[in-house]
Scaffold this motif. Structure first.
Motif, PDB file in Angstrom:
ATOM      1  N   ASP A 303     -44.421 -15.841   7.315  1.00  0.00           N
ATOM      2  CA  ASP A 303     -45.003 -15.529   8.625  1.00  0.00           C
ATOM      3  C   ASP A 303     -46.096 -14.477   8.506  1.00  0.00           C
ATOM      4  N   TRP A 304     -45.894 -13.476   7.622  1.00  0.00           N
ATOM      5  CA  TRP A 304     -46.936 -12.465   7.408  1.00  0.00           C
ATOM      6  C   TRP A 304     -48.178 -13.086   6.795  1.00  0.00           C
ATOM      7  N   ARG A 305     -47.965 -13.939   5.786  1.00  0.00           N
ATOM      8  CA  ARG A 305     -49.099 -14.534   5.069  1.00  0.00           C
ATOM      9  C   ARG A 305     -49.853 -15.531   5.940  1.00  0.00           C
ATOM     10  N   ASN A 306     -49.132 -16.382   6.670  1.00  0.00           N
ATOM     11  CA  ASN A 306     -49.774 -17.479   7.398  1.00  0.00           C
ATOM     12  C   ASN A 306     -50.213 -17.095   8.802  1.00  0.00           C
ATOM     13  N   HIS A 307     -49.495 -16.163   9.446  1.00  0.00           N
ATOM     14  CA  HIS A 307     -49.783 -15.858  10.844  1.00  0.00           C
ATOM     15  C   HIS A 307     -50.056 -14.380  11.086  1.00  0.00           C
ATOM     16  N   GLY A 308     -49.969 -13.556  10.060  1.00  0.00           N
ATOM     17  CA  GLY A 308     -50.215 -12.138  10.228  1.00  0.00           C
ATOM     18  C   GLY A 308     -49.125 -11.415  10.991  1.00  0.00           C
ATOM     19  N   ALA A 309     -47.930 -12.007  11.064  1.00  0.00           N
ATOM     20  CA  ALA A 309     -46.829 -11.372  11.781  1.00  0.00           C
ATOM     21  C   ALA A 309     -46.350 -10.142  11.015  1.00  0.00           C
ATOM     22  N   PRO A 310     -46.147  -9.006  11.690  1.00  0.00           N
ATOM     23  CA  PRO A 310     -45.671  -7.811  10.981  1.00  0.00           C
ATOM     24  C   PRO A 310     -44.276  -8.039  10.409  1.00  0.00           C
ATOM     25  N   PHE A 311     -43.977  -7.313   9.337  1.00  0.00           N
ATOM     26  CA  PHE A 311     -42.699  -7.500   8.656  1.00  0.00           C
ATOM     27  C   PHE A 311     -42.314  -6.167   8.022  1.00  0.00           C
TER      28      PHE A 311
END
Length: 442
Positions: A303-311
């Motif tokens: 999700d971080w790599r593909n959508h920039g979602a924080p983790f």
């Protein structure tokens, strides 16, 4: 035949294969090396040809075609240069611009018809290499050179490519070639050139390059022998494996039969699933273990790599836990671990995943969570443990290391959180520290 009328087998298939292999090995050893050779014939009229004089060197020699179709040409050497010359250059590159790879050949035989007073003639295999070749300057091709007696060229002179060719010193000096690249190379030959010899200084010379044949081993005998040895090694190893498999075949068949029974037994299937679940769960606390949160970690990374979602990721370490174990015993230590797991499980968000990392360490996986949000979650857990996790009237606290993902590497995330945890402990324990904070929240 035996008494039952069936033919007696005097030799097994394996033994027959060994006999055949032995015969092939002997044949390979005895086969003449000359029969395992390949060749490449260069017919000059099949390639574009160019006549070149010595104007580049300041000379005034003249070169002309006598018969363009048969590539017969004439050179009249002038006196304007110290080393006058004329030459024929064959462009032997293919349609893609690639030169000939002649490394597999060890001999080149050259036939030339010559009329004139010269005793020698030069022959070049000009090689291109990125270490020295400049496409804008044809002279930067390496001149792999040999000088031949013209009397031998009429009937064909064989040249040892490994020992007879050399690179002229003028070319090495002109382009300042390092010693490592000063030897002949034949991997990217773009031009075959015939040139008047170095000893002749004047006169008219009539030349026709008739044929060039390269020959070499189809396969090196050393490689062939190595292949035979490898095949024999494989056969012997295969026989040993076959014997081992035969010895264990009965046991394997019985094991397979039992596995088939297990596959159709519903109760054993349920038991197997329970064991599978236990493999992802910490037996003491009931929390997921490292394997249990693997999918969630992977999803957070994607999700971080593909959508920039924080983790975010948090490491939790109970403070002075070794001292607790040493003072009160491991039974008390285990109870405290279970209580800590229960208290934190009740306080974490539904979107987060709490797991036991090992020993007195826990981790919290926080998808779709910024560093600041993860710090606040960690602070809530820290406060809960400080106020609720008590043994014999003393609070049992924990230190928290918080990190957020800023590159697609989980190892980096773990290391940042671990570094933050050690910083929290260095600052006095019972506090939250993040990889980007200058001081703890507490």
């Amino acid at each position: 035949m035996n008494r039952g009328g069936r033919p007696i087998k005097f030799i097994s298939k394996l033994e027959a294969a060994l006999v055949v292999m032995a015969l092939v090995s002997v044949a390979i050893i005895l086969i003449p090396s000359e029969s395992l050779r390949t060749s490449l014939t260069i017919n000059p009229t099949d390639y574009p040809a160019t006549l070149v004089d010595d104007a580049y060197s300041g000379g005034n020699s003249e070169v002309r075609w006598l018969d363009r179709d048969s590539q017969r040409w004439e050179c009249e050497l002038g006196r304007g240069a110290n080393d006058p010359y004329c030459s024929l250059q064959l462009d032997v590159t293919n349609a893609e611009g690639q030169g000939l790879d002649l490394r597999r050949f060890d001999t080149v035989t050259i036939w030339t018809d010559y009329q004139g007073s010269a005793k020698h003639m030069r022959f070049y295999l000009r090689n291109r290499h990125s270490n020295y070749y400049d496409p804008s300057n044809s002279i930067t091709t390496k001149y792999n050179a040999v000088e031949l007696l013209v009397d031998e060229l009429a009937t064909g002179v064989a040249v040892d490519m490994k020992n007879d060719f050399s690179v002229p010193s003028w070319w090495l000096i002109r382009w300042e070639i390092p010693l490592a690249f000063s030897h002949p190379e034949f991997n990217e030959v773009s031009v075959i050139e015939v040139q008047t010899g170095s000893t002749v200084r004047s006169g008219t010379h009539e030349i026709q390059l008739q044929k060039v044949v390269f020959s070499g081993p189809l396969i090196e005998q050393s490689v062939l022998y190595q292949g035979v040895i490898i095949v024999w090694a494989i056969i012997i190893f295969g026989m040993l494996i076959s014997r081992l498999l035969n010895m264990r075949s009965a046991l394997n068949r019985q094991r397979q039969y039992q596995e088939e029974l297990l596959a159709i037994n519903q109760s054993l299937n349920l038991k197997s699933q329970r064991y599978k679940d236990m493999a992802k769960t910490d037996a003491l606390t009931g929390l997921p273990n490292r394997v249990g949160i693997r999918n969630m970690l992977h999803k957070g990374l994607m999700d971080w790599r593909n959508h920039g979602a924080p983790f975010a990721f948090v490491i939790i370490d109970l403070d002075n836990f070794k001292q607790i174990n040493d003072t009160y015993g491991h039974d008390i230590g285990d109870r405290i671990l279970k209580d800590a797991a229960r208290l934190m499980s009740n306080r974490v968000r539904r979107s987060d995943a709490l797991a036991r990392w090992g020993g007195e360490e826990f981790v919290l996986v926080c998808p779709d969570t910024t560093l600041e949000q993860a710090e606040q979650v960690a602070e809530n857990l820290r406060a809960e443990l400080e106020h609720s996790l008590v043994h014999e009237g003393e609070s049992i606290t924990a230190s928290f290391g918080v990190a957020s993902m800023d590159d697609a590497n989980l190892d980096h995330l773990f290391k940042k959180a671990d570094t933050a945890l050690y910083k929290a402990k260095d600052l006095g324990r019972n506090r939250v520290y993040s990889d980007k904070s200058s001081e703890s929240l507490r």
